[in-house]
Design a protein around this motif. Structure first.
Motif, PDB file in Angstrom:
ATOM      1  N   ASP A  59      32.064 -17.709 -59.919  1.00  0.00           N
ATOM      2  CA  ASP A  59      31.148 -16.673 -59.446  1.00  0.00           C
ATOM      3  C   ASP A  59      30.524 -17.337 -58.243  1.00  0.00           C
ATOM      4  O   ASP A  59      29.644 -18.363 -58.411  1.00  0.00           O
ATOM      5  N   LEU A  60      30.824 -16.799 -57.083  1.00  0.00           N
ATOM      6  CA  LEU A  60      30.274 -17.549 -55.866  1.00  0.00           C
ATOM      7  C   LEU A  60      29.427 -16.254 -55.311  1.00  0.00           C
ATOM      8  O   LEU A  60      28.940 -16.438 -53.859  1.00  0.00           O
ATOM      9  N   THR A  61      28.686 -15.454 -55.958  1.00  0.00           N
ATOM     10  CA  THR A  61      27.687 -14.477 -55.511  1.00  0.00           C
ATOM     11  C   THR A  61      26.505 -15.517 -55.039  1.00  0.00           C
ATOM     12  O   THR A  61      25.992 -16.307 -55.519  1.00  0.00           O
ATOM     13  N   GLY A  62      26.327 -15.222 -53.658  1.00  0.00           N
ATOM     14  CA  GLY A  62      25.102 -16.026 -52.877  1.00  0.00           C
ATOM     15  C   GLY A  62      25.797 -16.847 -51.996  1.00  0.00           C
ATOM     16  O   GLY A  62      24.969 -17.702 -51.222  1.00  0.00           O
ATOM     17  N   LEU A  63      27.048 -17.163 -52.075  1.00  0.00           N
ATOM     18  CA  LEU A  63      27.853 -17.959 -51.021  1.00  0.00           C
ATOM     19  C   LEU A  63      28.148 -16.946 -49.654  1.00  0.00           C
ATOM     20  O   LEU A  63      28.997 -16.201 -49.948  1.00  0.00           O
ATOM     21  N   ASP A  64      27.376 -17.355 -48.636  1.00  0.00           N
ATOM     22  CA  ASP A  64      27.848 -16.590 -47.436  1.00  0.00           C
ATOM     23  C   ASP A  64      28.835 -17.142 -46.485  1.00  0.00           C
ATOM     24  O   ASP A  64      28.885 -17.416 -45.443  1.00  0.00           O
ATOM     25  N   ALA A  65      30.092 -17.047 -47.316  1.00  0.00           N
ATOM     26  CA  ALA A  65      31.136 -17.720 -46.658  1.00  0.00           C
ATOM     27  C   ALA A  65      32.566 -17.475 -47.546  1.00  0.00           C
ATOM     28  O   ALA A  65      32.385 -17.499 -48.521  1.00  0.00           O
TER      29      ALA A  65
ATOM     30  N   GLY B  63      37.115 -33.117 -41.579  1.00  0.00           N
ATOM     31  CA  GLY B  63      37.242 -31.776 -40.970  1.00  0.00           C
ATOM     32  C   GLY B  63      37.966 -30.679 -41.764  1.00  0.00           C
ATOM     33  O   GLY B  63      37.853 -29.713 -41.390  1.00  0.00           O
ATOM     34  N   LEU B  64      37.738 -31.245 -43.055  1.00  0.00           N
ATOM     35  CA  LEU B  64      38.592 -30.217 -43.948  1.00  0.00           C
ATOM     36  C   LEU B  64      37.361 -29.188 -44.875  1.00  0.00           C
ATOM     37  O   LEU B  64      37.550 -28.509 -45.865  1.00  0.00           O
ATOM     38  N   GLY B  65      36.267 -29.534 -44.258  1.00  0.00           N
ATOM     39  CA  GLY B  65      34.948 -28.618 -45.180  1.00  0.00           C
ATOM     40  C   GLY B  65      34.538 -29.213 -46.155  1.00  0.00           C
ATOM     41  O   GLY B  65      34.377 -28.415 -47.457  1.00  0.00           O
ATOM     42  N   LYS B  66      34.366 -30.514 -46.526  1.00  0.00           N
ATOM     43  CA  LYS B  66      33.809 -31.146 -47.859  1.00  0.00           C
ATOM     44  C   LYS B  66      32.389 -30.729 -48.073  1.00  0.00           C
ATOM     45  O   LYS B  66      32.377 -30.228 -49.305  1.00  0.00           O
ATOM     46  N   THR B  67      31.709 -30.437 -47.172  1.00  0.00           N
ATOM     47  CA  THR B  67      30.421 -30.035 -47.362  1.00  0.00           C
ATOM     48  C   THR B  67      30.302 -28.495 -47.979  1.00  0.00           C
ATOM     49  O   THR B  67      29.479 -28.074 -48.770  1.00  0.00           O
ATOM     50  N   MET B  68      31.107 -27.566 -47.376  1.00  0.00           N
ATOM     51  CA  MET B  68      31.198 -26.211 -47.866  1.00  0.00           C
ATOM     52  C   MET B  68      31.848 -26.102 -49.278  1.00  0.00           C
ATOM     53  O   MET B  68      31.119 -25.375 -49.977  1.00  0.00           O
ATOM     54  N   GLN B  69      32.731 -27.148 -49.644  1.00  0.00           N
ATOM     55  CA  GLN B  69      32.939 -26.942 -50.976  1.00  0.00           C
ATOM     56  C   GLN B  69      32.014 -27.352 -51.955  1.00  0.00           C
ATOM     57  O   GLN B  69      31.532 -27.099 -53.189  1.00  0.00           O
ATOM     58  N   ALA B  70      31.063 -28.457 -51.544  1.00  0.00           N
ATOM     59  CA  ALA B  70      29.921 -28.882 -52.233  1.00  0.00           C
ATOM     60  C   ALA B  70      29.126 -27.800 -52.482  1.00  0.00           C
ATOM     61  O   ALA B  70      28.428 -27.504 -53.672  1.00  0.00           O
ATOM     62  N   ILE B  71      28.566 -27.115 -51.117  1.00  0.00           N
ATOM     63  CA  ILE B  71      27.774 -25.892 -51.548  1.00  0.00           C
ATOM     64  C   ILE B  71      28.269 -24.925 -52.284  1.00  0.00           C
ATOM     65  O   ILE B  71      27.467 -24.515 -53.363  1.00  0.00           O
ATOM     66  N   ALA B  72      29.514 -24.444 -52.401  1.00  0.00           N
ATOM     67  CA  ALA B  72      30.175 -23.710 -53.066  1.00  0.00           C
ATOM     68  C   ALA B  72      30.021 -23.958 -54.517  1.00  0.00           C
ATOM     69  O   ALA B  72      29.828 -23.017 -55.495  1.00  0.00           O
ATOM     70  N   ALA B  73      30.086 -25.133 -55.010  1.00  0.00           N
ATOM     71  CA  ALA B  73      30.248 -25.801 -56.286  1.00  0.00           C
ATOM     72  C   ALA B  73      28.750 -25.643 -56.668  1.00  0.00           C
ATOM     73  O   ALA B  73      28.579 -25.293 -57.980  1.00  0.00           O
TER      74      ALA B  73
ATOM     75  N   PHE C  62      24.638 -21.032 -45.390  1.00  0.00           N
ATOM     76  CA  PHE C  62      25.658 -20.347 -46.082  1.00  0.00           C
ATOM     77  C   PHE C  62      25.521 -20.150 -47.614  1.00  0.00           C
ATOM     78  O   PHE C  62      26.304 -19.802 -48.371  1.00  0.00           O
ATOM     79  N   SER C  63      24.217 -20.039 -48.101  1.00  0.00           N
ATOM     80  CA  SER C  63      23.654 -19.829 -49.320  1.00  0.00           C
ATOM     81  C   SER C  63      22.607 -19.265 -49.557  1.00  0.00           C
ATOM     82  O   SER C  63      21.687 -19.357 -48.509  1.00  0.00           O
ATOM     83  N   ASP C  64      22.134 -18.652 -50.655  1.00  0.00           N
ATOM     84  CA  ASP C  64      20.871 -18.149 -50.710  1.00  0.00           C
ATOM     85  C   ASP C  64      19.964 -19.089 -51.747  1.00  0.00           C
ATOM     86  O   ASP C  64      18.828 -18.848 -52.200  1.00  0.00           O
ATOM     87  N   MET C  65      20.357 -20.488 -51.814  1.00  0.00           N
ATOM     88  CA  MET C  65      19.609 -21.270 -52.769  1.00  0.00           C
ATOM     89  C   MET C  65      18.620 -22.008 -51.659  1.00  0.00           C
ATOM     90  O   MET C  65      18.492 -22.122 -50.610  1.00  0.00           O
ATOM     91  N   ASP C  66      17.299 -22.199 -52.434  1.00  0.00           N
ATOM     92  CA  ASP C  66      16.180 -22.852 -51.732  1.00  0.00           C
ATOM     93  C   ASP C  66      16.553 -24.498 -51.336  1.00  0.00           C
ATOM     94  O   ASP C  66      17.237 -24.991 -52.195  1.00  0.00           O
ATOM     95  N   VAL C  67      16.096 -24.912 -50.174  1.00  0.00           N
ATOM     96  CA  VAL C  67      16.341 -26.292 -49.803  1.00  0.00           C
ATOM     97  C   VAL C  67      15.195 -26.732 -49.797  1.00  0.00           C
ATOM     98  O   VAL C  67      13.962 -26.336 -49.120  1.00  0.00           O
TER      99      VAL C  67
ATOM    100  N   LYS D 169       9.676 -28.072 -59.887  1.00  0.00           N
ATOM    101  CA  LYS D 169       9.028 -26.856 -60.227  1.00  0.00           C
ATOM    102  C   LYS D 169      10.166 -25.720 -60.300  1.00  0.00           C
ATOM    103  O   LYS D 169      10.079 -24.781 -61.095  1.00  0.00           O
ATOM    104  N   ASN D 170      10.364 -25.564 -58.944  1.00  0.00           N
ATOM    105  CA  ASN D 170      11.192 -24.199 -58.480  1.00  0.00           C
ATOM    106  C   ASN D 170      12.761 -24.035 -58.737  1.00  0.00           C
ATOM    107  O   ASN D 170      13.198 -23.270 -58.650  1.00  0.00           O
ATOM    108  N   GLY D 171      13.573 -25.517 -58.682  1.00  0.00           N
ATOM    109  CA  GLY D 171      14.841 -25.340 -58.691  1.00  0.00           C
ATOM    110  C   GLY D 171      15.435 -25.326 -57.400  1.00  0.00           C
ATOM    111  O   GLY D 171      14.494 -25.218 -56.427  1.00  0.00           O
ATOM    112  N   GLY D 172      16.618 -25.454 -57.024  1.00  0.00           N
ATOM    113  CA  GLY D 172      17.340 -25.316 -55.670  1.00  0.00           C
ATOM    114  C   GLY D 172      17.741 -26.688 -55.350  1.00  0.00           C
ATOM    115  O   GLY D 172      18.228 -27.465 -56.385  1.00  0.00           O
ATOM    116  N   VAL D 173      17.964 -26.913 -54.049  1.00  0.00           N
ATOM    117  CA  VAL D 173      18.488 -28.209 -53.660  1.00  0.00           C
ATOM    118  C   VAL D 173      17.516 -29.087 -53.137  1.00  0.00           C
ATOM    119  O   VAL D 173      16.947 -28.699 -52.165  1.00  0.00           O
TER     120      VAL D 173
END
Length: 718
Positions: free
Chosen positions: A273-279, A305-315, A346-351, A367-371
């Protein structure tokens, strides 16, 4: 209530009908757009296949040494394999001197050649010299991609208004006819008046706004320049769209990474379920995310160059949607800002940026969760409650913790006990020795680490890969990005001037390795530098071809001289002193600059963490001491999203330490390729590269040999 007149009613009815029809066309266009993309993609493949077959001389038939008289075919005008593949059995037999047996052989060879060509064909959209097939596919993709957002909004407006508008149109129908309206009852006239008021109000709002319909029609009528401009800026979306319609050329060639069939099926069957991933993920990225989530503690070793960061965010998004709340990213300080920006984009998570001893940000995250995004240096400065647990830790550039005795390694190891999910990321998990890789695996899974320790010296590739598969996933650009343009690497050898020879001799005699490496750049007058002159020529050529250039060097003095040489075509120089945020701003400015612009960067500062796909020429002012340094730098431009062939130039001085440096680089790259891509290497094959208490370092040895060479050759320059 307004009293409607017949002409006015007719105008409103016609406009409402037009709006309904326009919105309905947008809503119903998806299937036809997908089919158009599929058809045009097949046409492009057919075009490339035809070109490849035409490039094969008819002499290809004689490679099997089956006694085919190729000259007879050539005499009849059949000069290439495309023509031969189109011949019928009867046509071949009709050629004097070719019997049925030869005809069968020719048919068989042509068929096999055709199948092999199709199976190995590397297809990509060519923006530089597009064919008709390129133009038509890009146009079809442009329409499908850019109509998506229009379709979503149009669907909402259409669904909200459809029934009401039809009812209002029905009430107004008689008002279009003067005779019917004259004899209509009072109740019907009142109903029509109400419908008119309602429709009037509706047409004055978003239902009556033609902007979406106009944009839709503009997309359908877009010219080639607009379509290719959008493709150049958003090529990832274009190739992702191709995958979505089942046209991911070459994707079926991806290896299984050594995974057992059972584990492979389990991972592929996992629902995300990747709801909240803007990619939109590429197919291989979706598999990577499933692998990370399913296996829980993994090392993602995808090539840069293969998008490891995007895969981490999606996970992290997928785990968040399973009810998990807290995530942490540990990365080098140079990419801290980039991670924060990417997660927010690329996501709706708090940073939460937790840098240094920022306890407030850490408390907010708890307290709030997120990344929480922090650095390797910072994790040793803050403490988490003993019972506190979080969902996943992502360690970017995980080879930073290859030394078990280092402070940051121990700090990271302590954090690993507080999380179930761990993702190590590194395009270069092995730089110089197998032990580093084994140590990283030991942090993830002790059992697998024990198993690979037993076989790391003499195992076959298949054995080793199967042992590592549960924790180590690696894909290369060649595996999964078949659409990437060519990477062309060229050595630019420069013959030194007397002034360069003199400066080089002095540097070697001083036994100063850093001074020796600056060969050609360390002359008093930059006009005497043959490397500088070649740099200028390459940049001029790039401007003529409409390309942008990145110039890399380890040395700040070299960067200063290059900036002086190239003058106003340069951006601000990126060095280690430039903050990560400012580096990104410089890259953004570079992206907006005209063709011919040059970005000059210290290789350590600009070689990681920033993406510069707008550049397609890379120039190294001197060889670097590790292949990973050069690979990371090249991958700033040669990565997903690049649409032009990338030209890599290495400026080298003949008969200098540059030659020996290239040999060292080649040896180290071979070691990494053997381990990381084939997953088999012997410890003994790497020992020669390593410093040993009983041996001189390779740097000391190289300098000594170069000094002896100059002394023996009598190259004392006056």
């Amino acid at each position: 209530m307004a009293k409607i007149e017949r002409p006015e009613a007719k105008e409103f009815v016609n406009k409402a009908v037009s709006q309904l029809s326009g919105f309905k066309s947008i809503v119903d266009s998806e299937a036809s757009e997908r089919e158009e993309v599929r058809v045009k993609a097949e046409a492009l493949f057919a075009d490339r296949y035809k070109t490849a077959m035409e490039a094969m001389d008819v002499e290809h038939l004689s490679k099997g040494k089956q006694g085919i008289r190729v000259a007879l075919l050539r005499d009849k005008g059949y000069t290439n394999m495309w023509q031969v593949a189109g011949l019928k059995f009867s046509q071949i037999c009709a050629i004097e001197g070719l019997g049925e047996q030869s005809a069968r052989k020719i048919i068989d060879i042509a068929k096999q050649t055709s199948e092999n060509t199709k199976a190995n064909l590397r297809v990509r959209i060519n923006p530089d010299t597009p064919t008709k097939a390129d133009n038509e596919l890009v146009k079809a993709l442009f329409v499908m991609i850019n109509n998506r957002t229009l379709r979503a909004e149009s669907s909402r407006i259409f669904n909200e208004n459809y029934q009401s508008v039809n009812s209002e149109l029905s009430s107004l129908k008689k008002a279009k006819s003067g005779f019917s309206w004259f004899f209509a009852s009072k109740a019907k006239k009142e109903s029509a008046d109400k419908a008119f008021d309602s429709l009037s109000l509706r047409l004055s709002g978003e239902f009556g706004n033609t902007a979406l319909i106009d944009a839709f029609n503009a997309n359908l009528n877009a010219d080639a320049a607009r379509c290719f401009g959008d493709f150049a800026a958003n090529s990832v979306a274009y190739y992702t769209a191709l995958e979505q319609v089942g046209k991911s050329w070459g994707a079926e060639k991806v290896t299984d990474n050594g995974l057992s069939s059972e584990l492979l099926q389990e991972i592929e069957a996992l629902s995300l379920d990747l709801t909240g991933l803007d990619a939109t993920l590429r197919n291989y990225q979706t598999f990577g995310v499933k692998y990370i989530v399913h296996q829980k503690r993994t090392l993602l070793g995808d090539e840069m160059g293969l998008g490891k960061t995007m895969q981490a965010i999606a996970a992290m998004v997928a785990l968040r949607n399973e009810g998990k709340h807290h995530f942490m990213v540990v990365c080098p300080a140079s990419v801290l800002i980039n991670w924060c920006r990417e997660i927010a984009k690329f996501s709706d998570m708090d940073v939460f940026k937790v840098h240094g001893g920022d306890e407030n940000a850490l408390l907010e995250w708890r307290k709030n969760g997120g990344v929480a995004v922090t650095t390797y240096e910072s994790i040793s400065r803050f403490e988490l409650p003993e019972k506190f647990r979080f969902a996943m830790l992502v360690a970017d550039e995980a080879h930073y913790v290859k030394n078990p005795e280092a402070k940051r390694t121990k700090a990271l190891a302590a954090l690993l006990s507080k999380t179930e999910g761990v993702l190590f990321m590194s395009g270069t998990p092995l730089e110089n020795k197998v032990e580093e890789m084994c140590f990283l695996v030991s942090l993830l899974n002790k059992e697998i680490s024990a198993e690979i320790e037993k076989v790391k010296y003499i195992s076959t590739a298949e054995q080793f890969r199967s042992q590592l598969a549960p924790v180590y996933l690696r894909r290369t650009r060649e595996d999964v990005l078949t659409e990437l343009p060519e990477l062309v690497e060229k050595e630019q050898w420069c013959e030194m001037t007397p002034a360069e020879n003199s400066a080089y001799h002095d540097a070697v005699m001083s036994e100063n390795f850093m001074a020796i490496r600056q060969v050609s750049w360390n002359v008093r007058d930059i006009k005497d530098s043959t490397k500088a002159q070649r740099l200028l020529e390459l940049c001029d050529k790039a401007k003529e071809e409409g390309r942008k250039v990145i110039v890399f060097s380890f040395f700040r003095e070299t960067l200063r001289k290059a900036r002086e040489l190239l003058s106003d075509r340069c951006m601000e120089v990126i060095t280690g002193e430039v903050s990560p945020q400012r580096r990104q701003e410089i890259v953004d400015e570079f992206g907006k600059a005209d063709a011919g612009a040059v970005l000059i960067s210290q290789v350590q500062a600009g070689g990681t963490g920033i993406n510069i796909q707008c550049a397609s020429v890379i120039i190294f002012c001197e060889p670097q001491i590790k292949p990973s340094i050069e690979n990371q730098a090249i991958s700033r431009a040669y990565r997903m999203g690049q649409v032009r062939d990338v030209l890599v130039y290495r400026l080298l001085s003949d008969e200098t330490i540059d030659e020996r440096m290239l040999e060292i680089l080649s040896t180290k790259q071979d070691a990494f390729d053997n381990f990381a891509d084939v997953s088999v290497v012997g410890e003994e094959s790497l020992e020669a590269m390593e410093n040993s208490p009983k041996q001189e370092s390779w740097i000391t040895k190289m300098v000594k040999e170069e000094k002896e060479r100059l002394g023996n050759s009598g190259e004392q320059i006056s």
